[in-house]
Design an enzyme around this catalytic site. Sequence first.
Site, PDB file in Angstrom:
ATOM      1  CE  LYS A 108      -4.188  -1.754   0.128  1.00 46.34           C
ATOM      2  NZ  LYS A 108      -5.225  -1.432  -0.891  1.00 46.34           N
ATOM      3  CG  ASP A 139      -3.871  -0.789  -4.165  1.00 46.34           C
ATOM      4  OD1 ASP A 139      -4.240   0.150  -4.904  1.00 46.34           O
ATOM      5  OD2 ASP A 139      -4.672  -1.480  -3.507  1.00 46.34           O
ATOM      6  CD  GLU A 165      -4.776  -2.933  -6.913  1.00 50.56           C
ATOM      7  OE1 GLU A 165      -5.869  -2.910  -6.323  1.00 50.56           O
ATOM      8  OE2 GLU A 165      -3.926  -3.837  -6.724  1.00 50.56           O
ATOM      9  CG  ASP A 191      -9.415  -2.214  -6.869  1.00 53.31           C
ATOM     10  OD1 ASP A 191     -10.564  -2.651  -7.094  1.00 53.31           O
ATOM     11  OD2 ASP A 191      -8.944  -2.166  -5.714  1.00 53.31           O
ATOM     12  CE  LYS A 215     -10.223  -5.186  -4.329  1.00 60.14           C
ATOM     13  NZ  LYS A 215      -9.964  -4.099  -3.383  1.00 60.14           N
TER      14      LYS A 215
END
Length: 325
Positions: A108, A139, A165, A191, A215
């Site tokens: 992250k 991400d 991402e 995403d 997801k």
Amino acid sequence: MSHPALADLLASARVVALPLATRFRGVDVREAVVFEGPEGWTEFSPFTEYDDLEAATWLAAAIDFGWRPQPATLRDRVNVNATVPAVAAASVPDVLARFDGCRTAKVKVAEPGQVLADDVARVRAVREALGPEGRVRVDANGGWNLDEAEHAIHALAEFDLEYVEQPCMSVDELAELHRRVKYMGIPIAADESVRKAADPLAVARAGAADLLVIKAQPLGGVRRALDIVAEAGLPAVVSSALDTSIGLSMGVWLAASLAELDYDCGLGTSSLFTADVSVPSLAPHDGSLPVGRVVPDAAMLDDLAAPAERREWWLARLARCYDLL
């Protein structure tokens, strides 16, 4: 598909609160509703800040997984990555140690209140821990503007990134960033531009990403997610929404149903919890997860039960979302 009665959903519903080992997405506890349908246990756990209309898609996914037979799977195990929250670089080895056998790590970055130097230090620590053979992806959750993203990718490029991402939030920004950094050979993954978009295919049509992060819950279930991947025509990585092991089993089923699966998936996130609804939890072993249904442990459901007011909040939310289906 006709939906089961609301009473059928509530009959077995349990609201749980899972403690996190490290703060993640701004929370220390992850709440979820789990309940049992004819096909097995399922989960409804949209993030608390999402409105009812967005959350209703998560409920559609939960009903589909609990009440309908799922697509045939093409593999019996799914390789997964470690997930490194926005921790200090010194904490990276302890985080990675929770993910047995994982040779890929998603890190992250762009955390509110932090600076690029924090991201660089964290990603460097991950690269050093995994060695040259490990795969490192980052991400940003849309946390950078266009110029910040371009600058950050240059700053992080030395760590041989597998992909970046959701560096920016809008499709237009992603498309322009993709154009700017294409020469660097670092793929861009989308995403939020898929799961939070009115049109999840817009990012593919715009040529704004090289792969999709999908997801199961936010996209309405395994079948709908498979349809989106097929229509987009891009490689896909299946990731979690910080689900319990029951929700993770939905994501693993999705990953196991994809015709092509070239990337390790972000489904090892039960390792971020200090306790989960099943014993053992659906956690990585030798870097992968098995495909199959998860049955919660009765004692863990009791131990992890949310306080009464949170239970009432979630069940009221579930009922409102049901009315929107």
